[in-house]
Design a protein around this motif. Structure first.
Motif, PDB file in Angstrom:
ATOM      1  N   SER A  87       0.818  -1.224   0.000  1.00 65.48           N
ATOM      2  CA  SER A  87       0.000   0.000   0.000  1.00 65.48           C
ATOM      3  C   SER A  87       0.848   1.269   0.000  1.00 65.48           C
ATOM      4  O   SER A  87       0.332   2.365  -0.184  1.00 65.48           O
ATOM      5  N   GLY A  88       2.163   1.125   0.267  1.00 63.33           N
ATOM      6  CA  GLY A  88       3.048   2.282   0.393  1.00 63.33           C
ATOM      7  C   GLY A  88       3.102   2.843   1.796  1.00 63.33           C
ATOM      8  O   GLY A  88       3.720   3.873   2.046  1.00 63.33           O
ATOM      9  N   SER A  89       2.495   2.155   2.725  1.00 66.13           N
ATOM     10  CA  SER A  89       2.374   2.632   4.107  1.00 66.13           C
ATOM     11  C   SER A  89       3.712   2.982   4.761  1.00 66.13           C
ATOM     12  O   SER A  89       3.842   4.035   5.400  1.00 66.13           O
ATOM     13  N   LEU A  90       4.713   2.106   4.613  1.00 63.89           N
ATOM     14  CA  LEU A  90       6.006   2.365   5.259  1.00 63.89           C
ATOM     15  C   LEU A  90       6.712   3.574   4.646  1.00 63.89           C
ATOM     16  O   LEU A  90       7.275   4.407   5.361  1.00 63.89           O
ATOM     17  N   GLY A  91       6.691   3.676   3.331  1.00 62.96           N
ATOM     18  CA  GLY A  91       7.316   4.818   2.659  1.00 62.96           C
ATOM     19  C   GLY A  91       6.604   6.121   2.951  1.00 62.96           C
ATOM     20  O   GLY A  91       7.232   7.160   3.155  1.00 62.96           O
ATOM     21  N   ILE A  92       5.279   6.085   2.981  1.00 61.88           N
ATOM     22  CA  ILE A  92       4.495   7.286   3.307  1.00 61.88           C
ATOM     23  C   ILE A  92       4.782   7.724   4.741  1.00 61.88           C
ATOM     24  O   ILE A  92       4.911   8.916   5.016  1.00 61.88           O
ATOM     25  N   GLU A  93       4.953   6.779   5.635  1.00 66.61           N
ATOM     26  CA  GLU A  93       5.313   7.097   7.025  1.00 66.61           C
ATOM     27  C   GLU A  93       6.658   7.829   7.052  1.00 66.61           C
ATOM     28  O   GLU A  93       6.824   8.822   7.765  1.00 66.61           O
ATOM     29  N   ALA A  94       7.623   7.351   6.269  1.00 68.32           N
ATOM     30  CA  ALA A  94       8.946   7.993   6.218  1.00 68.32           C
ATOM     31  C   ALA A  94       8.829   9.420   5.685  1.00 68.32           C
ATOM     32  O   ALA A  94       9.462  10.342   6.208  1.00 68.32           O
ATOM     33  N   LEU A  95       8.016   9.622   4.641  1.00 67.50           N
ATOM     34  CA  LEU A  95       7.808  10.976   4.099  1.00 67.50           C
ATOM     35  C   LEU A  95       7.136  11.874   5.143  1.00 67.50           C
ATOM     36  O   LEU A  95       7.525  13.030   5.310  1.00 67.50           O
ATOM     37  N   SER A  96       6.160  11.355   5.830  1.00 64.84           N
ATOM     38  CA  SER A  96       5.466  12.126   6.862  1.00 64.84           C
ATOM     39  C   SER A  96       6.419  12.557   7.972  1.00 64.84           C
ATOM     40  O   SER A  96       6.278  13.632   8.543  1.00 64.84           O
ATOM     41  N   ARG A  97       7.426  11.714   8.228  1.00 65.59           N
ATOM     42  CA  ARG A  97       8.385  11.975   9.304  1.00 65.59           C
ATOM     43  C   ARG A  97       9.603  12.767   8.845  1.00 65.59           C
ATOM     44  O   ARG A  97      10.549  12.938   9.603  1.00 65.59           O
ATOM     45  N   GLY A  98       9.614  13.245   7.591  1.00 65.40           N
ATOM     46  CA  GLY A  98      10.662  14.165   7.183  1.00 65.40           C
ATOM     47  C   GLY A  98      11.571  13.739   6.057  1.00 65.40           C
ATOM     48  O   GLY A  98      12.478  14.493   5.684  1.00 65.40           O
ATOM     49  N   MET A  99      11.409  12.550   5.502  1.00 65.71           N
ATOM     50  CA  MET A  99      12.194  12.180   4.323  1.00 65.71           C
ATOM     51  C   MET A  99      11.739  13.060   3.160  1.00 65.71           C
ATOM     52  O   MET A  99      10.582  13.459   3.092  1.00 65.71           O
ATOM     53  N   ASP A 100      12.647  13.348   2.229  1.00 64.12           N
ATOM     54  CA  ASP A 100      12.327  14.221   1.094  1.00 64.12           C
ATOM     55  C   ASP A 100      11.584  13.500  -0.020  1.00 64.12           C
ATOM     56  O   ASP A 100      10.614  14.023  -0.560  1.00 64.12           O
ATOM     57  N   THR A 101      12.093  12.325  -0.404  1.00 67.21           N
ATOM     58  CA  THR A 101      11.512  11.613  -1.535  1.00 67.21           C
ATOM     59  C   THR A 101      11.473  10.113  -1.259  1.00 67.21           C
ATOM     60  O   THR A 101      12.257   9.598  -0.450  1.00 67.21           O
ATOM     61  N   CYS A 102      10.567   9.435  -1.977  1.00 63.12           N
ATOM     62  CA  CYS A 102      10.447   7.985  -1.834  1.00 63.12           C
ATOM     63  C   CYS A 102      10.206   7.354  -3.199  1.00 63.12           C
ATOM     64  O   CYS A 102       9.407   7.860  -3.990  1.00 63.12           O
TER      65      CYS A 102
END
Length: 184
Positions: free
Chosen positions: A52-67
């Motif tokens: 679903s992209g859940s883990l990557g979206i969590e990383a973006l929400s927490r401040g990562m720039d791109t996924c």
């Protein structure tokens, strides 16, 4: 399923329809992100076997720039696109339908490298040692980069790897194993 923390905290995410994928639970996501970095100051992430992209979206929400989100199943790709759009992350996300090893090769050809790589394949369907070796061989992980591996509790991942240091290994709920590595 929801985003646990950061800018998108509390927002609901769609799951992939059917039983082909197994979403990472909110409890596991919260515990894992406390280890790999409660919040990030930029960086790039690859969500391989994204579902679903859940883990990557969590990383973006927490401040990562791109996924870069990768999955080979059409329903998963459709769900990732829906979730990325719903979270208004289109400018921070690339979504690819590909087999994991093909995606690793393509990322290497584009000279991409990541601060964080999330590996959550279907349980017992992937040889982690081979994945870790290819990530190193193709230089996809940056200095001090972290690799998150979610696996069946019965699958034992290496405590020692020539290129990575195991920083955490934990079992959750009797069925989920998590191993987190850092590039040496």
């Amino acid at each position: 399923m929801r985003v646990i923390a950061g800018e998108l905290k509390g927002r609901q995410l769609k799951a992939v329809p059917g039983k082909a994928t197994r979403p990472t639970t909110d409890k596991v996501k919260e515990a894992v992100y406390q280890v790999i970095g409660p919040f990030f100051d930029g960086g790039t992430v690859m969500d391989l076997f994204a579902g679903s992209g859940s883990l990557g979206i969590e990383a973006l929400s927490r401040g990562m720039d791109t996924c870069v989100f990768v999955d080979k199943h059409p329903k998963a790709i459709h769900t990732i696109h829906e979730n990325v759009k719903a979270m208004k992350l289109e400018g921070q996300a690339e979504v690819f339908r590909a087999d994991a090893f093909r995606a690793i090769n393509k990322a290497a050809k584009r000279k991409l490298s990541f601060n964080l790589i999330l590996l959550d394949p279907p349980y017992k369907k992937v040889v982690y040692e081979k994945l870790l070796n290819e990530i190193v061989e193709f230089q996809l992980i940056r200095e001090n980069g972290i690799i998150y591996c979610e696996h069946d509790i019965m699958e034992k991942l290496p405590d020692d790897h020539e290129n990575f240091t195991l920083i955490k290994q934990e079992n959750y709920g009797g069925t989920i194993g998590v191993s987190i590595y850092k590039l040496k």
